[in-house]
Design an enzyme around this catalytic site. Structure first.
Site, PDB file in Angstrom:
ATOM      1  N   HIS A   1      -3.607  -8.683   6.798  1.00 45.39           N
ATOM      2  CA  HIS A   1      -4.107  -7.408   6.286  1.00 45.39           C
ATOM      3  C   HIS A   1      -4.959  -7.672   5.049  1.00 45.39           C
ATOM      4  O   HIS A   1      -5.132  -8.823   4.646  1.00 45.39           O
ATOM      5  CB  HIS A   1      -2.909  -6.512   5.985  1.00 45.39           C
ATOM      6  CG  HIS A   1      -3.258  -5.062   5.842  1.00 45.39           C
ATOM      7  ND1 HIS A   1      -4.138  -4.415   6.682  1.00 45.39           N
ATOM      8  CD2 HIS A   1      -2.838  -4.113   4.956  1.00 45.39           C
ATOM      9  CE1 HIS A   1      -4.243  -3.146   6.307  1.00 45.39           C
ATOM     10  NE2 HIS A   1      -3.470  -2.940   5.269  1.00 45.39           N
TER      11      HIS A   1
ATOM     12  N   ASP B   1       1.183   4.152   1.222  1.00 47.83           N
ATOM     13  CA  ASP B   1       1.677   4.883   2.385  1.00 47.83           C
ATOM     14  C   ASP B   1       2.817   4.144   3.094  1.00 47.83           C
ATOM     15  O   ASP B   1       3.378   4.662   4.055  1.00 47.83           O
ATOM     16  CB  ASP B   1       0.535   5.193   3.364  1.00 47.83           C
ATOM     17  CG  ASP B   1      -0.253   3.969   3.787  1.00 47.83           C
ATOM     18  OD1 ASP B   1      -0.510   3.089   2.925  1.00 47.83           O
ATOM     19  OD2 ASP B   1      -0.610   3.871   4.977  1.00 47.83           O
TER      20      ASP B   1
ATOM     21  N   HIS C   1       0.876  -1.165   0.000  1.00 49.05           N
ATOM     22  CA  HIS C   1       0.000   0.000   0.000  1.00 49.05           C
ATOM     23  C   HIS C   1       0.922   1.227   0.000  1.00 49.05           C
ATOM     24  O   HIS C   1       1.946   1.249   0.692  1.00 49.05           O
ATOM     25  CB  HIS C   1      -0.927   0.003   1.219  1.00 49.05           C
ATOM     26  CG  HIS C   1      -2.065  -0.979   1.089  1.00 49.05           C
ATOM     27  ND1 HIS C   1      -2.814  -1.403   2.160  1.00 49.05           N
ATOM     28  CD2 HIS C   1      -2.569  -1.618  -0.001  1.00 49.05           C
ATOM     29  CE1 HIS C   1      -3.739  -2.269   1.729  1.00 49.05           C
ATOM     30  NE2 HIS C   1      -3.600  -2.413   0.429  1.00 49.05           N
TER      31      HIS C   1
END
Lengths: 304, 304
Positions: free
Chosen positions: B143, B66, B64
């Site tokens: 996740h 970020d 991801h």
């Protein structure tokens, strides 16, 4: 109407403690145009108190990382913020496919439309973004890779109406004042009042040019012609002239020469080599050629 | 030997004025291990006074944005700084090919070797980085996409030598002290001195676990078993438990439960939702489960 120029990153390739990678915001009527989007731009926007959701268009000069590595994060954040307004990205050919390949960034599924306008390396000059109030034009400048400079220009504005004069001619109704301002004639007490009688000459819109990374060049001067403010590559002082040529950047004195020959009103120096912890040698050098020069300070607002 | 943990970014997906995207530095003997590399990490390193040239390895949890959008800029800068030392990057499968496609970043031509160790989504547990003094192990955590947690652990260290006791047994030569410490017996005045007589039990090395982004899970607990410090996903308070489940993150109280059950010595909460401008509700919630908890503060140094 006031337009603010807010430098968000003025470093060249290597950022420093004081200077971020390239980015600059133009703020007009609460909306933002972003020129370049180096790493950390979304964080700099926060520091500047500028809402990333207010960005209408992003103009990338070239595909060196320090000019666009902040784009992925910014787009992700805009998506997470539930932006729905479309966004335009103007950039050299190649950026779109890169963004499509970045995992964790679904360019096609951001929740808002991104219009990519890719500039071919055969670009000569083109209006790349239009709005009811202004245009942005791109031209190729001279760097190691294809790089585009940009000129923002508001449409010409109607002249000032002289209210005293209008009243002397018998104009009293608001509607008549507005019509005259729009360039229409009105009839008052059986007499025609022409707009030329009460409205001054059209005024030019405000303008700004963003010209980096580049050697000083003809297209840089064309973009900067008569602008209220020119932001120009000033990576080195003349001491490192050879290095400027080798890396296809400009010296402060060359930037000043572009401003002077283009008839720009003010010059903002940027894209500084990390060696200049103190930018005053760059400033002094430029001012000896073009007096109305400032060193771009990040997060400071420069009123156009 | 002192090991510092320096959080560089503790935001979740949307950064704030106070919090950067994910990154954390482990500093040991002047060298750095970097866990995650969100946008702006190279700038945060500068702010923390940590030289990016000192990074030996970078561990990315998942793809991801970020958690890795700062990697391109960091690699460019290292190249421009003329780094020659090799660098290891451990990351889920896919990152390498993305980096290869980024224009303005020639991964194969950086001037130093980058060793990519890509983690397949079939990962169970694996030592992903080794050094004469420590190892780093990866395990999958839970996740929305494949995500890896990491455990840093120094090798066991020899016990303390009791100099008083050694001298009483007749040991005086420096070479003999060193030999005993290495676990070898020495002969003094015709008598054998055994290491067990003067050296205490082996001491465990220092350890640290980085467990984010994830639901609380068995592998998180295994990674955190007995560590000196656990950095754990604590995106929400229990009020938003359903949101934590939906987005596959943890609440502060769940993070504390992991620390408690794993027998961690200290817990550092991180990866905060932008809604928590004040992190004290997260802290209070966690401390009611596991007292020795702190809220990760960016740029603060936590001594292991």
């Amino acid at each position: 109407m006031s337009i603010d120029i807010v430098p968000l990153g003025t470093a060249s390739a290597i950022p420093t403690r004081e200077r971020n990678p390239s980015a600059l915001a133009l703020v007009r009527k609460g909306r933002i145009l972003l020129f370049d989007c180096g790493e950390g731009t979304q964080l700099r926007l926060l520091e500047a108190g500028l809402k990333p959701t207010r960005i209408d268009a992003i103009f990338i000069t070239h595909l060196h990382g320090d000019h666009f590595f902040g784009l992925m994060g910014l787009l992700s954040t805009l998506s997470l913020m539930d932006r729905t307004e479309p966004l335009t990205i103007v950039a050299p050919v190649g950026l779109y496919s890169v963004l499509c390949d970045v995992p964790g960034l679904n360019v096609e599924g951001l929740g808002f439309d991104v219009g990519f306008r890719e500039l071919p390396d055969t670009l000569q000059h083109e209006v790349v973004f239009e709005n009811p109030g202004y245009t942005v034009e791109a031209r190729p400048i001279e760097h190691r890779t294809f790089s585009a400079g940009y000129r923002f220009e508001e449409h010409r504005r109607p002249g000032h109406l002289d209210p005293e004069r209008a009243r002397n001619l018998g104009v009293t109704a608001h509607a008549d004042f507005r019509a005259l301002k729009r360039g229409e004639e009105v009839r008052v007490n059986g007499r025609v009042v022409l707009p030329e009688e009460v409205v001054g000459p059209e005024r030019p819109g405000q303008s700004f040019a963003y010209v980096t990374d580049t050697r000083p060049c003809e297209n840089g001067r064309v973009l900067a012609r008569g602008v209220d403010l020119l932001y120009h590559d000033a990576t080195f002082t003349e001491t490192f002239h050879a290095r400027a040529v080798e890396t296809a950047h400009s010296t402060a004195s060359e930037a000043a020469d572009v401003a002077r020959r283009a008839g720009a009103k003010r010059l903002l120096l940027g894209h500084f080599s990390a060696r200049y912890t103190d930018a005053s040698p760059l400033l002094e050098e430029a001012q000896s050629v073009f007096q109305n020069t400032e060193v771009a300070e990040e997060l400071k607002r420069y009123l156009l």
